[in-house]
Design an enzyme around this catalytic site. Structure first.
Site, short mmCIF file in Angstrom:
data_model
loop_
_atom_site.label_atom_id
_atom_site.label_comp_id
_atom_site.label_asym_id
_atom_site.label_seq_id
_atom_site.Cartn_x
_atom_site.Cartn_y
_atom_site.Cartn_z
N HIS A 244 90.22 2.57 24.97
CA HIS A 244 90.50 1.24 25.65
C HIS A 244 91.92 0.99 25.66
O HIS A 244 92.70 1.61 24.97
CB HIS A 244 89.93 0.03 25.07
CG HIS A 244 89.97 -1.06 25.83
ND1 HIS A 244 90.89 -2.01 25.65
CD2 HIS A 244 88.93 -1.74 26.47
CE1 HIS A 244 90.59 -3.03 26.85
NE2 HIS A 244 89.30 -2.77 27.18
N GLU A 303 81.19 -0.93 26.89
CA GLU A 303 80.61 -0.56 27.89
C GLU A 303 79.25 0.36 27.04
O GLU A 303 78.20 0.54 27.57
CB GLU A 303 81.31 0.67 28.36
CG GLU A 303 82.54 -0.11 29.43
CD GLU A 303 81.51 -0.87 30.50
OE1 GLU A 303 80.98 -1.86 30.47
OE2 GLU A 303 82.16 -0.82 31.86
N1 ACO Z 1 87.02 10.35 26.01
C1 ACO Z 1 87.97 11.33 25.71
N2 ACO Z 1 89.33 11.03 25.55
C2 ACO Z 1 89.83 9.95 25.89
C3 ACO Z 1 88.93 8.76 26.37
C4 ACO Z 1 87.59 8.97 26.29
N3 ACO Z 1 86.79 8.24 26.66
N4 ACO Z 1 89.67 7.81 26.44
C5 ACO Z 1 90.89 8.15 26.41
N5 ACO Z 1 91.08 9.61 25.97
C6 ACO Z 1 92.28 10.17 25.75
C7 ACO Z 1 92.79 10.79 26.98
O1 ACO Z 1 92.56 11.92 27.46
C8 ACO Z 1 94.22 10.91 26.56
O2 ACO Z 1 94.53 11.85 25.79
P1 ACO Z 1 95.73 12.94 25.96
O3 ACO Z 1 97.06 12.18 25.94
O4 ACO Z 1 95.62 14.03 24.64
O5 ACO Z 1 95.69 13.51 27.12
C9 ACO Z 1 94.40 9.49 25.65
O6 ACO Z 1 93.08 9.37 25.15
C10 ACO Z 1 95.19 8.48 26.21
O7 ACO Z 1 94.24 8.15 27.46
P2 ACO Z 1 94.77 7.42 29.03
O8 ACO Z 1 93.98 7.78 29.93
O9 ACO Z 1 96.15 7.27 28.86
O10 ACO Z 1 94.28 5.91 28.04
P3 ACO Z 1 94.19 4.74 29.15
O11 ACO Z 1 94.50 3.26 28.33
O12 ACO Z 1 94.95 4.65 30.54
O13 ACO Z 1 92.79 4.57 29.51
C11 ACO Z 1 90.29 4.21 29.60
C12 ACO Z 1 91.71 3.72 29.00
C13 ACO Z 1 90.36 4.20 31.07
C14 ACO Z 1 89.35 3.19 29.35
C15 ACO Z 1 89.84 5.16 28.81
O14 ACO Z 1 89.91 5.32 27.45
C16 ACO Z 1 88.67 6.05 29.56
O15 ACO Z 1 88.63 6.68 30.46
N6 ACO Z 1 87.66 5.68 28.69
C17 ACO Z 1 86.11 6.10 29.36
C18 ACO Z 1 85.86 5.07 30.32
C19 ACO Z 1 85.24 3.85 29.77
O16 ACO Z 1 84.64 3.64 28.65
N7 ACO Z 1 85.68 2.94 30.66
C20 ACO Z 1 85.25 1.46 30.11
C21 ACO Z 1 86.59 0.76 29.65
S1 ACO Z 1 86.10 -0.78 29.13
C22 ACO Z 1 86.22 -1.85 30.25
O17 ACO Z 1 87.04 -1.46 31.29
C23 ACO Z 1 85.34 -3.10 30.39
#
Ligand code: ACO
Length: 361
Positions: A244, A303
């Protein structure tokens, strides 16, 4: 510049606060866990809209029931072309048929719209005729009735009600920001809600719970969890339902939803096993993410348990994001009104990094 506007404060709001360090969500002065499972969606929608409409009644139940009945007329526009689309695209198209406006009647029709149009879309895709709303029922109970064609049990209605309350507002998330940007142009509430639905649709925001079910089904048994998760991460995939932007600890809504699941689970033979399996997968994901990304505070988000709750309510995964919209629409409208009443046109700047024009020879 902040990538993805991370850390940027773009609005003052009285609506909700997301405390990502302490895993706390406050909605108009109440911790989410004090509202979810204790207060009906109509009451929480009233709480969110309080102060943003002069003619807001003290109880929205009857007006929202009438609004469901009113918007049902648009269901007749569902045609074969639309039916081939995803439920959220069908629901968005039918919502776009509603007139724009900034008054309470428009707001209530928009709160009713995702509920009525999603139920009709899900039934039509299953070859079933739409079920007209019952304006005398509570919103959650009527949603399940319109989806199923018969009245749901009290526990199931209460569980869906708890879900709608849990997701009704959440600071300046992507869909709420989109709704506020549109509202800031004075385009009207329908336009703002359409922006919200469109932003919610993506898997990085509200589109994750359907894929959570795919993940659980592909893993199949707890013994397969580690190999499946390692393989997904090796292929650069995100694990849906984890991570998140704001929460650096466990999302407080996950536990509120877990409680709602137990409401449905009482009396079910299969749900306790499904929940235990999901918890085993959750633990495996958290262990592996901590091994692989020790410096990233990644935890479960709303989620993951949304998926389990909506599955337990027999809602098809393709419609999960629509059900999210049924709750969040109250927040979008409150934010749109707050923006319109007290805000200014949202118009940030971009930094040009393209080529400069060449001087004429
Ligand atoms: N699985 C694996 N790795 C992850 C995940 C995940 N679910 N989420 C973040 N990471 C990792 C990324 O790969 C990244 O690692 P790195 O820097 O080593 O490459 C790091 O964590 C940061 O990721 P970002 O994309 O910069 O984080 P951001 O804050 O932009 O993303 C998000 C947040 C989009 C929710 C992300 O965690 C994600 O894609 N989660 C999966 C989708 C999801 O569950 N969405 C629902 C969110 S809740 C809502 O909106 C209601």
């Amino acid at each position: 510049m902040s990538d993805g506007l991370e850390g940027v404060v773009a609005a003052d709001t009285v609506l909700s606060e997301v405390d990502g360090q302490n895993g706390r969500l406050i909605i108009r002065g109440y911790p989410v866990e004090d509202l979810s499972g204790h207060t009906r969606f109509e009451e929480v929608a009233g709480l969110l809209l309080d102060g943003f409409f002069e003619d807001l009644p003290s109880d929205l139940t009857a007006d929202l029931g009438r609004a469901r009945a009113e918007v049902f007329a648009e269901v007749s526009a569902l045609d074969v072309g639309l039916l081939a689309r995803q439920p959220i695209e069908i629901m968005r198209s039918l919502t776009a048929r509603l007139a724009d406006g900034d008054d309470l009647a428009t707001a209530l029709r928009l709160i009713a719209a995702p509920a009525v149009f999603t139920a009709a879309a899900v039934r039509a895709q299953a070859g079933q005729p739409p079920v007209a709303p019952d304006p005398d029922l509570g919103h959650a109970a009527d949603i399940l009735r319109m989806l199923r064609g018969h009245t749901a049990g009290l526990r199931e209605s209460a569980a869906l009600d708890a879900y709608l309350v849990t997701v009704c507002d959440h600071g300046l998330n992507a869909s709420t920001f989109a709704a506020r940007v549109v509202a800031s142009t004075q385009a009207g509430l329908t336009s703002a809600v359409l922006a919200g639905i469109s932003a919610l649709k993506g898997p990085l925001h509200g589109g994750a719970p359907g894929p959570v079910i795919d993940m659980l089904n592909e893993i199949g048994t707890p013994e397969n969890a580690r190999a499946w998760i390692e393989n997904a991460l090796d292929h650069g995939e995100r694990l849906m339902g984890f991570g998140h932007r704001i929460y650096k600890v466990r999302d407080p809504r996950a536990d509120a939803l877990k409680r709602a699941i137990t409401l449905v689970g009482e009396g079910s033979n299969t749900l306790p096993g499904r929940l235990a399996f999901a918890q085993a997968v959750e633990q495996a994901v958290l262990t592996i993410l901590r091994e692989r990304k020790p410096n990233r505070p990644l935890d479960v988000n709303v989620e993951f348990y949304t998926a389990l709750l909506l599955e337990a309510l027999a809602i098809p995964p393709a419609a999960f994001t629509c059900v999210f919209a049924m709750g969040r629409v109250a927040g979008w409208i409150a934010h749109a009104r707050e923006q319109l009443i007290g805000g200014r046109l949202i118009r940030p700047q971009s930094r040009y990094i393209g080529p400069m024009p060449r001087a004429a020879a």
